[in-house]
Design a protein around this motif. Structure first.
Motif, PDB file in Angstrom:
ATOM      1  N   LEU A 106       6.681  18.305 -22.353  1.00  0.00           N
ATOM      2  CA  LEU A 106       5.715  18.133 -21.495  1.00  0.00           C
ATOM      3  C   LEU A 106       4.693  19.286 -21.120  1.00  0.00           C
ATOM      4  CD1 LEU A 106       4.085  16.174 -19.419  1.00  0.00           C
ATOM      5  CD2 LEU A 106       5.923  16.766 -17.840  1.00  0.00           C
ATOM      6  N   TYR A 107       5.377  20.359 -21.045  1.00  0.00           N
ATOM      7  CA  TYR A 107       4.656  21.816 -20.526  1.00  0.00           C
ATOM      8  C   TYR A 107       3.840  22.171 -21.809  1.00  0.00           C
ATOM      9  CZ  TYR A 107       7.758  21.892 -16.312  1.00  0.00           C
ATOM     10  OH  TYR A 107       8.476  21.305 -15.252  1.00  0.00           O
ATOM     11  N   ILE A 108       4.351  22.077 -22.852  1.00  0.00           N
ATOM     12  CA  ILE A 108       3.795  22.520 -24.161  1.00  0.00           C
ATOM     13  C   ILE A 108       2.346  21.339 -24.162  1.00  0.00           C
ATOM     14  CG2 ILE A 108       3.921  22.477 -26.696  1.00  0.00           C
ATOM     15  CD1 ILE A 108       6.739  23.361 -26.367  1.00  0.00           C
TER      16      ILE A 108
ATOM     17  N   ILE B 182       0.678  19.990 -22.104  1.00  0.00           N
ATOM     18  CA  ILE B 182      -0.164  20.449 -21.000  1.00  0.00           C
ATOM     19  C   ILE B 182      -0.800  21.587 -21.453  1.00  0.00           C
ATOM     20  CG2 ILE B 182      -0.440  21.203 -18.701  1.00  0.00           C
ATOM     21  CD1 ILE B 182       1.625  19.128 -17.902  1.00  0.00           C
ATOM     22  N   ILE B 183      -0.187  22.706 -21.967  1.00  0.00           N
ATOM     23  CA  ILE B 183      -0.778  23.910 -22.339  1.00  0.00           C
ATOM     24  C   ILE B 183      -1.731  23.722 -23.240  1.00  0.00           C
ATOM     25  CG2 ILE B 183      -0.412  26.325 -23.312  1.00  0.00           C
ATOM     26  CD1 ILE B 183       2.498  26.080 -21.806  1.00  0.00           C
TER      27      ILE B 183
ATOM     28  N   PRO C  70      10.475  22.355 -24.131  1.00  0.00           N
ATOM     29  CA  PRO C  70       9.840  21.332 -22.982  1.00  0.00           C
ATOM     30  C   PRO C  70       8.580  20.753 -23.357  1.00  0.00           C
ATOM     31  CG  PRO C  70       9.362  23.742 -22.290  1.00  0.00           C
ATOM     32  CD  PRO C  70      10.363  23.607 -23.806  1.00  0.00           C
TER      33      PRO C  70
END
Length: 346
Positions: free
Chosen positions: A193-195, A197-198, A191
């Motif tokens: 997008l989540y990576i 953001i993290i 994923p």
């Protein structure tokens, strides 16, 4: 003495003619280049420092150099605050001031607003101010420049990595292609997008930090296209002949196979640029992008969401992004038509 003249090949001439035939993309290119030129000269369009000052018979360029207030008859050795009415009066007694069209930089706070910030459009702030009293027009100009430059740098670097990876996979094939393809499949299935953001929340935000974070996934966009072109071309007769003549594999890849692969690659680049700008805007909108205070269209969108009573914030950011991305999309369509082999024979 003969001067060097560039004479395009017949196929290049047909491609240029096909590009010009797409009027929407052709004029979009010129409009985008004009807007980019304005953005690159933002300091001469929107600045809280004058372009030129004539004082006591001498000329000064505050846009290029810093001058202490004592230079113009003031009391302090610190850098001159040219928007101060007292300083402006001192200068105009013995000369004149040439201001840029917008007398605010992207971080300049207007303390003389007719009402609390965010203030609606006025003569001084033609697009109004944001919730911190900063001029929206200046932030749009500087934000446009940062977005385009960020997108261009990210597109170029990711394209180089993606083309190199796809070329190695497609040309050598076998185990190299198998291993690299499995790695890419695993990495692309994560994923993204989540990576992003993290990672963006873990590191100190900055231009180059965001560039490296977004580069983790953006380089894969061209791998499949280049890999397919190299897989197709590596068995052509001219490649076999080059190998028989003893030409090294890197030379064959660079001189003979890569030009054919670049035809498909160039058509994707405007769309990659659009995606890069959108990714930066998304992170800025979420508060995980550029450092606070930076000129950012995503941050301006977030202000529009948080200040619904100030519609000029959202409208300015939306129109800026809509015009920019639409122009790039139209340019990409024209480039795609120019390199489309089905239209070359028309």
């Amino acid at each position: 003495m003969t001067l060097f003249r560039f004479t395009p090949t017949p196929i290049t001439q047909r491609r240029l003619a096909q590009f010009r035939a797409n009027k929407r993309g052709f004029w979009s290119l010129w409009i985008f280049l004009f807007l980019l030129l304005l953005a690159l000269s933002a300091e001469f369009i929107a600045n809280d420092k004058p372009l030129l000052i004539k004082f006591d018979g001498g000329y000064y360029a505050p846009v290029f150099f810093n001058y202490p207030e004592t230079t113009f008859g003031g009391d302090f050795e610190t850098e001159t605050e040219y928007r101060d009415p007292y300083v402006a009066e001192l200068i105009e007694k013995q000369g004149w001031i040439l201001w840029p069209p917008v007398r605010f930089s992207y971080d300049t706070i207007n303390y003389n607003l007719p009402q609390p910030a965010p203030s609606p459009p006025t003569i001084d702030n033609i697009f109004g101010t944001d919730d911190q009293g900063r001029d929206v027009a200046a932030r749009v100009i500087y934000g446009f420049r940062i977005s385009v430059l960020f997108g261009l740098i990210l597109t170029v670097i990711s394209s180089i990595i993606g083309i190199t990876s796809g070329a190695i996979q497609g040309y050598y094939g076998g185990r190299i292609d198998l291993v690299m393809q499995r790695v890419i499949e695993v990495w692309s299935s994560m994923p993204s997008l989540y990576i992003l953001i993290i990672f963006a929340s873990m590191f100190i935000p900055g231009f180059w930090t965001l560039l490296l974070i977004l580069l983790l996934f953006s380089w894969m966009s061209l791998v499949d296209v280049v890999r397919a072109e190299f897989l197709r071309a590596r068995n052509f007769d001219y490649v076999r002949a080059a190998k028989a003549l003893g030409i090294s594999n890197p030379v064959i890849m660079w001189r003979h196979v890569l030009p054919n692969a670049m035809v498909a690659t160039i058509t994707f680049m405007p769309f990659i640029l659009t995606g890069s700008i959108t990714a930066l805007t998304s992170l800025d909108f979420l508060g995980l992008g550029l450092p606070p205070g930076s000129a950012s269209l995503g941050e301006l969108l977030a202000q529009g969401k948080n200040n619904l009573q100030a519609p000029w914030l959202g409208i300015a950011a939306f129109l800026s992004l809509a015009i920019m991305l639409s122009l790039l999309t139209f340019i990409g369509e024209a480039v795609r038509d120019a390199f489309d082999p089905r239209k070359m024979n028309l």
